[in-house]
Design a protein around this motif. Sequence first.
Motif, PDB file in Angstrom:
ATOM      1  N   SER A   1      51.296  28.930  28.028  1.00 19.78           N
ATOM      2  CA  SER A   1      52.085  28.430  29.161  1.00 19.78           C
ATOM      3  C   SER A   1      51.761  29.274  30.384  1.00 19.78           C
ATOM      4  N   ILE A   2      51.856  28.653  31.538  1.00 18.34           N
ATOM      5  CA  ILE A   2      51.609  29.338  32.807  1.00 18.34           C
ATOM      6  C   ILE A   2      52.735  28.953  33.746  1.00 18.34           C
ATOM      7  N   LYS A   3      53.115  29.875  34.601  1.00 24.78           N
ATOM      8  CA  LYS A   3      54.225  29.616  35.495  1.00 24.78           C
ATOM      9  C   LYS A   3      53.944  28.395  36.367  1.00 24.78           C
ATOM     10  N   PRO A   4      54.942  27.569  36.590  1.00 25.13           N
ATOM     11  CA  PRO A   4      54.719  26.374  37.415  1.00 25.13           C
ATOM     12  C   PRO A   4      54.266  26.756  38.820  1.00 25.13           C
ATOM     13  N   PHE A   5      53.428  25.896  39.372  1.00 20.56           N
ATOM     14  CA  PHE A   5      52.935  25.996  40.749  1.00 20.56           C
ATOM     15  C   PHE A   5      52.038  27.226  40.973  1.00 20.56           C
ATOM     16  N   THR A   6      51.579  27.879  39.911  1.00 22.42           N
ATOM     17  CA  THR A   6      50.651  29.002  40.114  1.00 22.42           C
ATOM     18  C   THR A   6      49.261  28.672  39.601  1.00 22.42           C
ATOM     19  N   THR A   7      49.015  27.421  39.265  1.00 27.13           N
ATOM     20  CA  THR A   7      47.699  27.072  38.741  1.00 27.13           C
ATOM     21  C   THR A   7      46.653  27.003  39.832  1.00 27.13           C
ATOM     22  N   CYS A   8      47.048  26.964  41.081  1.00 26.86           N
ATOM     23  CA  CYS A   8      46.087  26.920  42.179  1.00 26.86           C
ATOM     24  C   CYS A   8      46.507  27.929  43.231  1.00 26.86           C
ATOM     25  N   GLN A   9      45.583  28.781  43.618  1.00 22.97           N
ATOM     26  CA  GLN A   9      45.854  29.815  44.605  1.00 22.97           C
ATOM     27  C   GLN A   9      44.753  29.785  45.656  1.00 22.97           C
TER      28      GLN A   9
ATOM     29  N   CYS B   1      39.664  28.066  28.769  1.00 20.86           N
ATOM     30  CA  CYS B   1      40.064  27.375  29.989  1.00 20.86           C
ATOM     31  C   CYS B   1      38.908  27.433  30.969  1.00 20.86           C
ATOM     32  N   LYS B   2      39.112  26.836  32.135  1.00 18.00           N
ATOM     33  CA  LYS B   2      38.123  26.859  33.203  1.00 18.00           C
ATOM     34  C   LYS B   2      38.771  27.430  34.462  1.00 18.00           C
ATOM     35  N   ILE B   3      37.986  28.185  35.203  1.00 17.20           N
ATOM     36  CA  ILE B   3      38.406  28.680  36.501  1.00 17.20           C
ATOM     37  C   ILE B   3      37.517  28.004  37.542  1.00 17.20           C
ATOM     38  N   SER B   4      38.128  27.235  38.426  1.00 23.18           N
ATOM     39  CA  SER B   4      37.387  26.566  39.492  1.00 23.18           C
ATOM     40  C   SER B   4      37.577  27.346  40.787  1.00 23.18           C
ATOM     41  N   VAL B   5      36.455  27.718  41.387  1.00 19.91           N
ATOM     42  CA  VAL B   5      36.474  28.396  42.678  1.00 19.91           C
ATOM     43  C   VAL B   5      35.697  27.514  43.649  1.00 19.91           C
ATOM     44  N   ARG B   6      36.350  27.020  44.669  1.00  9.78           N
ATOM     45  CA  ARG B   6      35.687  26.099  45.581  1.00  9.78           C
ATOM     46  C   ARG B   6      36.145  26.361  47.000  1.00  9.78           C
ATOM     47  N   GLN B   7      35.215  26.153  47.905  1.00  9.76           N
ATOM     48  CA  GLN B   7      35.558  26.184  49.322  1.00  9.76           C
ATOM     49  C   GLN B   7      35.864  24.758  49.760  1.00  9.76           C
ATOM     50  N   VAL B   8      36.948  24.625  50.461  1.00  9.78           N
ATOM     51  CA  VAL B   8      37.309  23.295  50.953  1.00  9.78           C
ATOM     52  C   VAL B   8      36.152  22.778  51.807  1.00  9.78           C
TER      53      VAL B   8
ATOM     54  N   ASN C   1      32.433  27.490  57.868  1.00  8.29           N
ATOM     55  CA  ASN C   1      32.998  26.244  58.401  1.00  8.29           C
ATOM     56  C   ASN C   1      34.509  26.334  58.608  1.00  8.29           C
ATOM     57  N   THR C   2      35.070  27.547  58.541  1.00  6.64           N
ATOM     58  CA  THR C   2      36.490  27.847  58.797  1.00  6.64           C
ATOM     59  C   THR C   2      37.424  27.321  57.722  1.00  6.64           C
ATOM     60  N   PHE C   3      36.899  26.816  56.605  1.00  2.00           N
ATOM     61  CA  PHE C   3      37.769  26.300  55.555  1.00  2.00           C
ATOM     62  C   PHE C   3      38.006  27.372  54.496  1.00  2.00           C
ATOM     63  N   SER C   4      39.160  27.269  53.868  1.00  2.00           N
ATOM     64  CA  SER C   4      39.621  28.301  52.942  1.00  2.00           C
ATOM     65  C   SER C   4      38.937  28.181  51.591  1.00  2.00           C
ATOM     66  N   LEU C   5      39.218  29.164  50.726  1.00  3.76           N
ATOM     67  CA  LEU C   5      38.681  29.229  49.374  1.00  3.76           C
ATOM     68  C   LEU C   5      39.839  29.053  48.393  1.00  3.76           C
ATOM     69  N   GLN C   6      39.700  28.097  47.500  1.00  5.26           N
ATOM     70  CA  GLN C   6      40.752  27.798  46.538  1.00  5.26           C
ATOM     71  C   GLN C   6      40.302  28.182  45.134  1.00  5.26           C
ATOM     72  N   VAL C   7      41.215  28.811  44.388  1.00  8.08           N
ATOM     73  CA  VAL C   7      40.969  29.233  43.014  1.00  8.08           C
ATOM     74  C   VAL C   7      42.017  28.558  42.138  1.00  8.08           C
ATOM     75  N   SER C   8      41.563  27.816  41.147  1.00  2.00           N
ATOM     76  CA  SER C   8      42.510  27.104  40.284  1.00  2.00           C
ATOM     77  C   SER C   8      42.096  27.282  38.836  1.00  2.00           C
ATOM     78  N   ILE C   9      43.093  27.220  37.962  1.00  2.00           N
ATOM     79  CA  ILE C   9      42.861  27.319  36.515  1.00  2.00           C
ATOM     80  C   ILE C   9      43.085  25.943  35.911  1.00  2.00           C
ATOM     81  N   GLN C  10      42.190  25.551  35.028  1.00  2.00           N
ATOM     82  CA  GLN C  10      42.202  24.209  34.478  1.00  2.00           C
ATOM     83  C   GLN C  10      42.027  24.267  32.966  1.00  2.00           C
TER      84      GLN C  10
ATOM     85  N   GLY D   1      50.822  23.358  49.731  1.00  5.04           N
ATOM     86  CA  GLY D   1      51.567  23.039  48.533  1.00  5.04           C
ATOM     87  C   GLY D   1      51.408  24.022  47.398  1.00  5.04           C
ATOM     88  N   PHE D   2      50.739  25.152  47.631  1.00  5.20           N
ATOM     89  CA  PHE D   2      50.562  26.122  46.556  1.00  5.20           C
ATOM     90  C   PHE D   2      51.802  26.980  46.414  1.00  5.20           C
TER      91      PHE D   2
END
Length: 962
Positions: A752-760, A793-800, A735-744, A416-417
């Motif tokens: 303003s930030i472009k829609p649907f680009t807050t999580c990569q 703002c906050k930048i969240s970097v997490r592995q699923v 563990n084969t899971f991806s890394l997600q980077v999101s801005i919060q 959905g990104f």
Amino acid sequence: MGALTKGRYLCVPGLLLLLYCTASVISKGATGDAQTDTLPSVQGTLPHFIQEPEDAYIIKSNPIKLRCRAAPALQIFFKCNGEWVHQNEHFSQEYKDLTTGLKVREVMINVSRQQVEDFHGPEDYWCLCVAWSHLGTSKSRKATVRIAYLRKNFEQDPQGKEVPINGMIVLHCRPPEGVPAAEVEWLKNEELVSSLTDDNIDTRADHNLIINEARLSDSGNYTCLASNIVAKRRSATAAVIVFVNGGWSLWTEWSACNVPCGRGIQKRSRTCTNPAPLNGGAFCEGMSVQKITCNALCPIDGGWDEWSEWTVCSSQCERQRGRECNSPAPRHRGKMCEGNSEDAENCTDGLCTQNRKLLHDVKPQSMDSSNDVALYSGLGAGIIAVAILVVAVMLYRKNHSEYGVDVIDSSALTGGFQSFNFKTTRQGNPLLLNSSMQPDLTVGRTYSTPLCFQDGTDKELFDPLPDIKVKVQSSFMVSLGVAEQAEFHAKAPAETFPRDMCRDYCSSVDRRKKGLLTLNGPFHAGKEQQRTTGVFGHPGGRLVVPNTGVSLLVPHGAVAENMSWEMYMVINQGEASVQTLEGCEILLGPEVTYGPPGLDLFCPVAMTIAHCAEVDAENWNIQLKRKTQDSKWEEVMSVEEESTSCYCLMDSTSCHLLLDQPGSYALVGEPLTQAAVKRLKLAVFGSMESGSINYSLRVYCVDDTPHAFQGVVAAEKTRGGQLLEEPKMLPFRANTFSLQVSIQDVPQFLWSIKPFTTCQEFSFPQVWCSNQQPLHCAFSLERYSPATAQLSCKISVRQVKGHEQILQVYTAVAETEKESVPFFSQTDCTVTSQTGPKAFKIPLSIRQRICATFDTANAKGKDWQLLAQKLHLDRNLGYFAKQLSPSAVILSLWEARHQDSADLDSLASALEEIGKIHSRSSPKDQDELESDFNHIQAGSLCGTGTLSGQKTEEDSAPEYTG
């Protein structure tokens, strides 16, 4: 009457005789015959002032007028500063008051600026009026005359403030000196502030502005305005910011246990939105997520009891039996028993009838019915088998045809990104795809991918042309790891790492690197070799590649006397090492080459290489590999095994090697389980986009080694980027899971930030097989107003299904170039080569005495093995045993291990402990150990590692500051 006229004429020119003459006139009038008739109303009344002179100010060079009016008055004159004003300077007139019938006399004089400036007295310039009548004189009040002015500079300008909401705001203002004193007004955003219309504001206290309880609407630019009859003056503008500190919302309900059975985790979360931080207010302190352990009851599927006994055959030729689902009964969401709880069958004991006929008469009919059921059952089973076969073939073709279907929208695959299409380049635009590439016309697919890149680019977001798509090789889609994840999650065992899967992952990354997609960026420019050289002789020395965690120690005596070698050390930046690795192996540190190739040394050198693995023998198989002449890697040793050809000591962040042969070496790791962890360093940089009001945030994920991060620093320096937060470490599991980077928590009313680009998202193979190459993604934010000067703002970097890190961004946004944040604080940024005794922590004389003491075998165990044990270097002792001086090699390894800490205390403590163990040895041995210990302890106290009285020829060499 003639006497009166004469008297007035004689008296007026002589003002000092005025009182006397007036008295004589009055006396003559009393004896004369006509005096009473001319002034009937004056008798018995002193002069009364109807208008007295008022204080006045001279504006610029304009004179002022002073007026007096009195009745009854025979004469009025002005007296200024104690002196009479000359009669010629008076302007007088006389008229009769119709109400009282008295004569009223009015007199006026002019006072010029020059008169006031020429007066020098203890008081201000003053004037009063003196009026005469028949009975005497009257004096008016004193009127002062001053020159009006207003100076330019305020004695105190209001100062900007940042106050919390509902706090008190006090803005101080002391207006410029002036005559008359200036009156003060306050402006907010150029509009007048009045305490009459707002009870929350008070402007009456000593020119200060007081806001009792700050509101968000009170934020603005405040100006103090001072004015008098001469001019108006404006103070400096004070910016008032009313901020709101963030507050936690209520905790959500605890989530369900994340495992259906056994020990798991429950979570609950809260957000910093009650209220959300505003205008630079502080973010909430504490954790946004809480976790607790939970024990989910494992489901128990139901089981059938034994069948009951058959019932007696009924008149319908049927008997029955039953069973219950109680062995065990289903519990905790367990499945019900499958099958029927009752069973029936025909019975033929000669006593049953059916439709009043004997059983043998109806038997053929029941056989026909059974044949029909068998026929239909066979047809149904055949249809099901064909459907399963078709599905299996489709799945097989899908998995083995290199994704031979069109992928129009990859949003479903990427979770959905937001995605974008790779499109053909404009002529001469280096930011898009390489214009020299030819599209692959044999593949009919168009792919989309999240806005994350393997390499750095000058522009974080592509600017694609509309309605044009480039067909990219299918291996690029494979490298996203989307389809692989779906397959691997189903196949991966719980504990063991899927080796085949890793091969597919790494091979997909290799194919992607060889594919059509090429990104132009500073990382490509940074792939030049990092090289350092030095000339070393018999005293030895040290080579360091600054800010990379890579160094080489050449021990004393390694080079023969009267000889010298020009040695070098190179960090290879290319991808050749990555492409030649096998299976699931990844680089844990940079590939390092030292030479020259024909180097001939008497003892091994000590090389230090930083790595990014969480060292655990159960989860990792870490090997040291050397590149052969045909550019293939061969295994030198495994770090967990013992070898006599090489020595490898793994610390938490560095690997220390003892090497005999020059060449190219690399530390390679292969995960054994999904619990294997490699460390990632996370950093966020920001910069204004030139010629626009956009601000770019770039988030980097790179292997946690100084060398890998240096590539990020070099790239950001060319961009003019600023480090916005201290880099943080993220454990990344295999563990084969991806890394997600999101801005919060981006302030929506400011940015303003472009829609649907807050999580990569980075796919697992992109991160796991990055092999020291930086990954980054970008967020482009646009200001609603150029006046917006801050971004938080906050930048969240997490592995699923893994760890998470939060990068807190709070920065001032300015289009002018700011001073760069120092990325490195090491002191060895300029020193790359050090020769002679000062390159070592242990003084040469102490080193020689230790070697002489411990290299000799001792029956009581005081030898090099005990030294290795006390220095925690007692593994792989076979390697030390084959050396000419085992103690010298042990001390070289200790030097390499402690090159940054300069910790001589540990060596001194080891010698002291050895001395205590052998306290019963000969006095000579005891004295030697105590002497060595005292010398080393003195060296550690002075911090230089050299004895105070020791002088050598190499003392003139520059001191090593690593």
